[in-house]
Design a protein around this motif. Structure first.
Motif, PDB file in Angstrom:
ATOM      1  N   LEU A 151       0.823  -1.208   0.000  1.00 22.34           N
ATOM      2  CA  LEU A 151       0.000   0.000   0.000  1.00 22.34           C
ATOM      3  C   LEU A 151       0.861   1.263   0.000  1.00 22.34           C
ATOM      4  O   LEU A 151       0.470   2.285  -0.588  1.00 22.34           O
ATOM      5  CB  LEU A 151      -0.923   0.004   1.224  1.00 22.34           C
ATOM      6  CG  LEU A 151      -2.013  -1.063   1.273  1.00 22.34           C
ATOM      7  CD1 LEU A 151      -2.791  -0.956   2.578  1.00 22.34           C
ATOM      8  CD2 LEU A 151      -2.958  -0.936   0.083  1.00 22.34           C
ATOM      9  N   LEU A 152       2.026   1.191   0.665  1.00 14.07           N
ATOM     10  CA  LEU A 152       2.909   2.349   0.782  1.00 14.07           C
ATOM     11  C   LEU A 152       3.990   2.389  -0.288  1.00 14.07           C
ATOM     12  O   LEU A 152       4.871   3.250  -0.237  1.00 14.07           O
ATOM     13  CB  LEU A 152       3.578   2.352   2.169  1.00 14.07           C
ATOM     14  CG  LEU A 152       2.642   2.514   3.370  1.00 14.07           C
ATOM     15  CD1 LEU A 152       3.383   2.221   4.666  1.00 14.07           C
ATOM     16  CD2 LEU A 152       2.057   3.916   3.405  1.00 14.07           C
ATOM     17  N   HIS A 153       3.933   1.466  -1.236  1.00 12.92           N
ATOM     18  CA  HIS A 153       4.967   1.412  -2.273  1.00 12.92           C
ATOM     19  C   HIS A 153       5.009   2.719  -3.064  1.00 12.92           C
ATOM     20  O   HIS A 153       3.972   3.330  -3.348  1.00 12.92           O
ATOM     21  CB  HIS A 153       4.687   0.240  -3.221  1.00 12.92           C
ATOM     22  CG  HIS A 153       5.855  -0.110  -4.090  1.00 12.92           C
ATOM     23  ND1 HIS A 153       6.127   0.549  -5.268  1.00 12.92           N
ATOM     24  CD2 HIS A 153       6.842  -1.033  -3.932  1.00 12.92           C
ATOM     25  CE1 HIS A 153       7.215   0.029  -5.823  1.00 12.92           C
ATOM     26  NE2 HIS A 153       7.663  -0.927  -5.028  1.00 12.92           N
ATOM     27  N   THR A 154       6.224   3.136  -3.407  1.00 14.24           N
ATOM     28  CA  THR A 154       6.386   4.440  -4.050  1.00 14.24           C
ATOM     29  C   THR A 154       5.696   4.503  -5.408  1.00 14.24           C
ATOM     30  O   THR A 154       5.033   5.494  -5.740  1.00 14.24           O
ATOM     31  CB  THR A 154       7.878   4.766  -4.216  1.00 14.24           C
ATOM     32  OG1 THR A 154       8.524   4.641  -2.956  1.00 14.24           O
ATOM     33  CG2 THR A 154       8.062   6.182  -4.748  1.00 14.24           C
ATOM     34  N   ARG A 155       5.811   3.440  -6.200  1.00 21.77           N
ATOM     35  CA  ARG A 155       5.279   3.476  -7.564  1.00 21.77           C
ATOM     36  C   ARG A 155       3.926   2.790  -7.691  1.00 21.77           C
ATOM     37  O   ARG A 155       3.071   3.238  -8.454  1.00 21.77           O
ATOM     38  CB  ARG A 155       6.272   2.817  -8.529  1.00 21.77           C
ATOM     39  CG  ARG A 155       7.587   3.557  -8.649  1.00 21.77           C
ATOM     40  CD  ARG A 155       8.506   2.840  -9.615  1.00 21.77           C
ATOM     41  NE  ARG A 155       7.901   2.716 -10.947  1.00 21.77           N
ATOM     42  CZ  ARG A 155       8.453   2.016 -11.944  1.00 21.77           C
ATOM     43  NH1 ARG A 155       9.603   1.382 -11.742  1.00 21.77           N
ATOM     44  NH2 ARG A 155       7.849   1.945 -13.111  1.00 21.77           N
ATOM     45  N   PRO A 169       2.677  15.104  -5.212  1.00 23.82           N
ATOM     46  CA  PRO A 169       3.778  14.195  -5.553  1.00 23.82           C
ATOM     47  C   PRO A 169       3.729  12.919  -4.728  1.00 23.82           C
ATOM     48  O   PRO A 169       3.241  12.906  -3.594  1.00 23.82           O
ATOM     49  CB  PRO A 169       5.026  15.020  -5.226  1.00 23.82           C
ATOM     50  CG  PRO A 169       4.579  15.978  -4.170  1.00 23.82           C
ATOM     51  CD  PRO A 169       3.140  16.302  -4.492  1.00 23.82           C
ATOM     52  N   ALA A 170       4.238  11.837  -5.304  1.00 20.00           N
ATOM     53  CA  ALA A 170       4.329  10.567  -4.584  1.00 20.00           C
ATOM     54  C   ALA A 170       5.374  10.677  -3.479  1.00 20.00           C
ATOM     55  O   ALA A 170       6.355  11.432  -3.593  1.00 20.00           O
ATOM     56  CB  ALA A 170       4.686   9.430  -5.549  1.00 20.00           C
ATOM     57  N   VAL A 171       5.163   9.933  -2.411  1.00 16.75           N
ATOM     58  CA  VAL A 171       6.040   9.982  -1.242  1.00 16.75           C
ATOM     59  C   VAL A 171       6.684   8.614  -1.056  1.00 16.75           C
ATOM     60  O   VAL A 171       5.996   7.579  -1.112  1.00 16.75           O
ATOM     61  CB  VAL A 171       5.251  10.365   0.032  1.00 16.75           C
ATOM     62  CG1 VAL A 171       6.169  10.363   1.251  1.00 16.75           C
ATOM     63  CG2 VAL A 171       4.589  11.727  -0.146  1.00 16.75           C
ATOM     64  N   ASP A 172       7.981   8.621  -0.836  1.00 14.99           N
ATOM     65  CA  ASP A 172       8.697   7.381  -0.525  1.00 14.99           C
ATOM     66  C   ASP A 172       8.552   7.135   0.983  1.00 14.99           C
ATOM     67  O   ASP A 172       9.441   7.428   1.770  1.00 14.99           O
ATOM     68  CB  ASP A 172      10.169   7.509  -0.934  1.00 14.99           C
ATOM     69  CG  ASP A 172      10.907   6.184  -0.792  1.00 14.99           C
ATOM     70  OD1 ASP A 172      10.255   5.159  -0.502  1.00 14.99           O
ATOM     71  OD2 ASP A 172      12.145   6.179  -0.962  1.00 14.99           O
ATOM     72  N   TRP A 173       7.412   6.570   1.360  1.00 15.95           N
ATOM     73  CA  TRP A 173       7.040   6.492   2.768  1.00 15.95           C
ATOM     74  C   TRP A 173       8.059   5.746   3.610  1.00 15.95           C
ATOM     75  O   TRP A 173       8.420   6.201   4.707  1.00 15.95           O
ATOM     76  CB  TRP A 173       5.671   5.814   2.898  1.00 15.95           C
ATOM     77  CG  TRP A 173       4.543   6.612   2.336  1.00 15.95           C
ATOM     78  CD1 TRP A 173       3.937   6.442   1.126  1.00 15.95           C
ATOM     79  CD2 TRP A 173       3.891   7.726   2.957  1.00 15.95           C
ATOM     80  NE1 TRP A 173       2.953   7.368   0.953  1.00 15.95           N
ATOM     81  CE2 TRP A 173       2.898   8.175   2.061  1.00 15.95           C
ATOM     82  CE3 TRP A 173       4.046   8.378   4.181  1.00 15.95           C
ATOM     83  CZ2 TRP A 173       2.065   9.237   2.348  1.00 15.95           C
ATOM     84  CZ3 TRP A 173       3.213   9.441   4.477  1.00 15.95           C
ATOM     85  CH2 TRP A 173       2.236   9.863   3.565  1.00 15.95           C
ATOM     86  N   LEU A 174       8.519   4.615   3.138  1.00 11.13           N
ATOM     87  CA  LEU A 174       9.418   3.782   3.931  1.00 11.13           C
ATOM     88  C   LEU A 174      10.879   3.933   3.524  1.00 11.13           C
ATOM     89  O   LEU A 174      11.735   3.235   4.065  1.00 11.13           O
ATOM     90  CB  LEU A 174       9.009   2.303   3.795  1.00 11.13           C
ATOM     91  CG  LEU A 174       7.589   1.969   4.259  1.00 11.13           C
ATOM     92  CD1 LEU A 174       7.276   0.507   3.976  1.00 11.13           C
ATOM     93  CD2 LEU A 174       7.421   2.273   5.745  1.00 11.13           C
ATOM     94  N   GLY A 175      11.161   4.859   2.628  1.00 13.85           N
ATOM     95  CA  GLY A 175      12.519   4.997   2.122  1.00 13.85           C
ATOM     96  C   GLY A 175      13.249   6.228   2.597  1.00 13.85           C
ATOM     97  O   GLY A 175      14.415   6.426   2.222  1.00 13.85           O
ATOM     98  N   GLN A 176      12.625   7.065   3.416  1.00 11.32           N
ATOM     99  CA  GLN A 176      13.307   8.251   3.927  1.00 11.32           C
ATOM    100  C   GLN A 176      12.977   8.419   5.413  1.00 11.32           C
ATOM    101  O   GLN A 176      11.868   8.135   5.855  1.00 11.32           O
ATOM    102  CB  GLN A 176      12.912   9.498   3.140  1.00 11.32           C
ATOM    103  CG  GLN A 176      11.432   9.727   2.979  1.00 11.32           C
ATOM    104  CD  GLN A 176      11.118  10.858   2.028  1.00 11.32           C
ATOM    105  OE1 GLN A 176      12.011  11.443   1.422  1.00 11.32           O
ATOM    106  NE2 GLN A 176       9.836  11.193   1.901  1.00 11.32           N
TER     107      GLN A 176
END
Length: 317
Positions: A151-155, A169-176
């Motif tokens: 569900l939280l995947h960036t793409r 804009p899309a958010v890199d939820w688990l990557g930052q």
């Protein structure tokens, strides 16, 4: 004139006679016999492991001592001193505090709001809503965590799809680091609020309707009824749920382990995650046991503070 002595019936004399010492012993033995299984279970699965872990925290038990106990040494409080000087431990403690400070009020607010709404008679299909809200709590944590990763995947995640569909804009939820803790908090609140909701719902149903009726007659609106009737009535339960929630957030492990593996940049490493790595990744079991007791002392101290604050507020209200 003769005096006649009236004797009490034998049953009355037997009832008023003090119990014999032998009767007291029999009752004591019977009572101990009933509680003995529980005491044995508590001793085997709680007291003995706790004492063993405390003794283990005073040693340098590692993989070498696991292979040969002759390599085991008593180091006293060295493990605790090393932890207090370890920046990784303090980073894990800071992350845990952030999870608790943000997560506990949010969980209580969502749980209480859901309970108040479902307690209203005007809500249709209340049993269905209760089951739907409680279902995430009884669902396997790993399975739901993997689902939330998608569900939280960036793409490909549906959350970012919703953001981009409205021009955001899309958010890199688990990557930052700036969004990893809020992302995990969303999942934890969604996963656990149903349990607290049922507790609040149970106590809300015990509040007499006469209190709300009296408040409405006095001109109190919905907010004043909630402030002056509902909150005082559920205050002990609110304290209990807050204590349970603090303990749960301080023991957060599976969620960051499955969703981020402690990343990015160790921004989601909690104290329990740090303890896991010390004990089962680096095999520093003595240090891991010390982390466990520091965590216990933190939870115990916060619980005492919550009880003290609750008593102060109760005395001044």
């Amino acid at each position: 004139m003769t005096m006649q002595t009236v004797t009490a019936p034998a049953a009355t004399r037997e009832a008023t006679r003090p119990p014999r010492r032998s009767d007291h012993r029999k009752r004591s033995r019977a009572a101990w016999g009933f509680v003995a299984p529980s005491l044995i279970a508590i001793g085997l699965f709680f007291v003995i492991p706790m004492v063993s872990a405390l003794l283990l925290s005073l040693t340098d038990f590692d993989i070498y001592a696991l292979a040969d106990l002759n390599n085991l040494r008593f180091v006293g409080l060295d493990n605790y001193q090393n932890l207090l000087g370890n920046s990784l431990f303090w980073g894990a403690m800071r992350n845990t505090v952030w999870f608790s400070v943000l997560g506990v009020p949010l969980t209580l607010a969502v749980s209480l709001a859901a309970a108040v709404i479902l307690n209203a008679r005007m809500v249709l299909w209340r049993p269905i809503w209760r089951v739907m809200f409680f279902a995430p709590y009884v669902t396997t944590l790993v399975a739901t965590a993997v689902l939330w990763n998608y569900l939280l995947h960036t793409r490909y995640g549906i959350i970012n799809w919703g953001l981009t569909s409205v021009g955001l804009p899309a958010v890199d939820w688990l990557g930052q680091p700036s969004t990893s803790i809020p992302a995990i908090l969303m999942f934890v609140v969604w996963k656990t609020f149903g349990y607290n909701m049922l507790i609040f719902l149970a106590v809300l149903q015990t509040v007499p309707d006469e209190l709300y009726e009296a408040a409405r007659i006095d001109g109190a609106g919905p907010w004043k009824q909630f402030r002056h009737v509902t909150l005082p009535a559920i205050a002990p339960t609110l304290l209990l749920v807050s204590i349970i929630s603090v303990a749960a957030f301080f023991q957060l492990f599976a969620e960051p382990y499955v969703m981020t593996q402690g990343g990015p940049a160790q921004s989601t490493v909690t104290v329990l995650y740090f303890m896991y790595e010390e004990g089962f990744k680096w095999w520093n079991l003595g240090s891991a046991s010390a982390v466990a007791f520091i965590l216990f002392l933190c939870i115990f101290a916060i619980t005492l503070i919550q009880l003290w604050v609750s008593k102060r507020l109760g005395a001044t209200s």
